[in-house]
Design an enzyme around this catalytic site. Sequence first.
Site, PDB file in Angstrom:
ATOM      1  N   ASP A 292       0.987  -1.226  -0.175  1.00 16.56           N
ATOM      2  CA  ASP A 292      -0.036   0.105   0.050  1.00 16.56           C
ATOM      3  C   ASP A 292       0.893   1.273   0.126  1.00 16.56           C
ATOM      4  O   ASP A 292       2.005   1.138   0.358  1.00 16.56           O
ATOM      5  CB  ASP A 292      -0.944  -0.089   1.142  1.00 16.56           C
ATOM      6  CG  ASP A 292      -1.879   1.312   1.321  1.00 16.56           C
ATOM      7  OD1 ASP A 292      -2.185   1.681   0.407  1.00 16.56           O
ATOM      8  OD2 ASP A 292      -1.710   1.710   2.498  1.00 16.56           O
TER       9      ASP A 292
ATOM     10  N   ASP B 137      -0.017   5.178   1.082  1.00 19.33           N
ATOM     11  CA  ASP B 137      -0.154   6.184   2.086  1.00 19.33           C
ATOM     12  C   ASP B 137      -0.144   5.452   3.346  1.00 19.33           C
ATOM     13  O   ASP B 137      -0.967   4.447   3.643  1.00 19.33           O
ATOM     14  CB  ASP B 137      -1.492   6.949   1.920  1.00 19.33           C
ATOM     15  CG  ASP B 137      -1.295   7.755   0.631  1.00 19.33           C
ATOM     16  OD1 ASP B 137      -0.287   7.843   0.064  1.00 19.33           O
ATOM     17  OD2 ASP B 137      -2.484   7.879   0.061  1.00 19.33           O
TER      18      ASP B 137
END
Length: 189
Positions: A6, A8
Amino acid sequence: MLIILDRDGVINEYDGNYICSVDDWQPIPGSIEAMARLYKAGHRIAIATNQSGIARDFYGTDILAGMHEKMTQLLEPLGGRIEFIAYCPHHPDDGCGCRKPLTGLLKQIRDHLQLNTLKGAIMVGDSRKDLEAGVAEDCQPVLVRTGNGKDTEHHLKTRPIPSAKVAIYDHLSAFTDAFLSGSGLEKSI
């Protein structure tokens, strides 16, 4: 091995607010170096990221591309490479198939890398939706405590993901240290 990250809260700082400019995109200390170490050790790196800020008109695809270019410019001099970045530009209410926890982004990665399956890949995230998407595609889920990770860890203790053993590390660099040392993914919920 394929390692899907992922963005952020895993690679860059994230406090729950939208990152709307290239200048606001700041890597978590050690994350870029961790990605380079994984790549130099022979692992493939891909990114799967929800970016509903595009649908909300907080920033455009040009700004997103600038953030990814900044990440690449920090990574490449260290010998690292991202093979593919899949992002969902849709609003949560759009009903798309790519927004995590659905698996469209992971399927884009699988298809782009010309893989038959993601079984055996590792999905590193800071939220339940990252982990659920990974589990749905037979990836090993890894939670980092950066970004939303501490809250996610707390919630997993009372509501675990069915049939999943989630490895937990303080940050991407700690996961990388453990993974590359061969100590495996032993810390788990």
